[in-house]
Write an enzyme that holds these catalytic residues in place. Structure first.
Site, short mmCIF file in Angstrom:
data_model
loop_
_atom_site.label_atom_id
_atom_site.label_comp_id
_atom_site.label_asym_id
_atom_site.label_seq_id
_atom_site.Cartn_x
_atom_site.Cartn_y
_atom_site.Cartn_z
N ILE A 198 0.88 -1.17 0.00
CA ILE A 198 0.00 0.00 0.00
C ILE A 198 0.92 1.22 0.00
CG2 ILE A 198 -1.40 1.40 1.58
CD1 ILE A 198 -3.34 -0.47 0.82
N LEU A 199 0.62 2.15 -0.87
CA LEU A 199 1.46 3.35 -0.95
C LEU A 199 1.13 4.27 0.23
CD1 LEU A 199 3.48 4.09 -3.18
CD2 LEU A 199 1.68 5.47 -4.22
N ASN A 249 -1.58 2.19 -11.28
CA ASN A 249 -1.12 0.83 -10.98
C ASN A 249 -1.69 -0.10 -12.04
OD1 ASN A 249 -0.04 -1.39 -9.43
ND2 ASN A 249 -2.12 -1.81 -8.71
N HIS A 300 -3.00 -4.13 -12.53
CA HIS A 300 -3.37 -5.35 -11.82
C HIS A 300 -3.74 -6.42 -12.84
CE1 HIS A 300 -4.72 -7.81 -8.51
NE2 HIS A 300 -5.83 -8.06 -9.18
#
Ligand code: GRF
Length: 209
Positions: free
Chosen positions: A94-95, A109, A111
């Site tokens: 998690i950023l 991102n 996925h």
């Protein structure tokens, strides 16, 4: 021309990083990768960047007392390199929220599934594709999305689908999806660089040229 920072984790191969670098070189993205930020200095993706003359900087989360301090160290690198866009490519954490708020809708991102399916905490690598096979879906694919404060919940920019074929394993499905990842990520970045994306609620609008 936008300045792109790519963030990777310890084990990433960096194939999406490579797809982004190639798209920049071939002018499919109006921009360049100016820095790669990783959690481990000798990760394959870091070596890959360096071998192509791109600076790769380690910022190790464990070296900081808090998530916020780690986030600030990353923000310092981003500021120093004047990054316009941050692309997570195989970044498994998690950023920190200070990065998310400083770069709101300027962090993407990728996925390897069709979000909101087979995503969230623990859904990475082969787990994603095995979950898709176990569920029995007939299509899967990949999603490029903006990053918010949770895992895989931010507004969706681009999705591409692939068929699930009889006899697929997590490995064969992953390979089919990866081909689409390498198309989807550069496309999403190019839309951003052309100023064609806007976010309304959780919907990303794609504007004509
Ligand atoms: C990709 O499958 C991506 O969807 C996921 O992590 C993987 C990274 O692969 N977020 P690579 O390092 O880009 O080859």
């Amino acid at each position: 021309m936008i300045q792109i920072a790519v963030m990777v984790s310890g084990h990433g191969r960096g194939s999406n990083l490579q797809a982004i670098i190639d798209a920049c070189k071939e002018n499919r993205i109006n921009g360049g990768v100016i820095v790669v930020i990783g959690v481990k200095d000798d990760a394959p993706a870091m070596e890959r960047a360096r071998s192509q003359g791109i600076s790769a900087i380690e910022v190790r989360p464990k070296a900081f007392d808090s998530d916020e301090a780690y986030g600030q160290a990353v923000l310092d690198v981003l500021a120093e390199h004047k990054a316009d866009l941050v692309c997570l490519a195989g970044y498994m954490r998690i950023l920190p929220s200070n990065i998310v708020s400083a770069y709101r809708w300027r962090i993407m991102n990728i996925h390897p599934a069709l979000i909101p399916l087979f995503c969230g905490k623990g859904m990475f690598g082969e787990h994603v594709h095995q979950a898709a096979l176990d569920y029995g879906v007939k299509v899967s694919g990949c999603t490029v999305h903006f990053v918010d404060e949770e895992y895989d919940t931010g507004p969706i920019i681009i999705q591409k689908t692939v068929p699930v074929e009889e006899g697929d394993t997590a490995e064969t499905l992953a390979a089919r999806v990866l081909i689409q990842e390498h198309k989807a990520y550069p496309e999403a970045i190019q839309l951003f660089s052309q100023g064609r994306l806007s976010v309304e609620g959780r919907v990303v609008h794609i504007h004509p040229k």
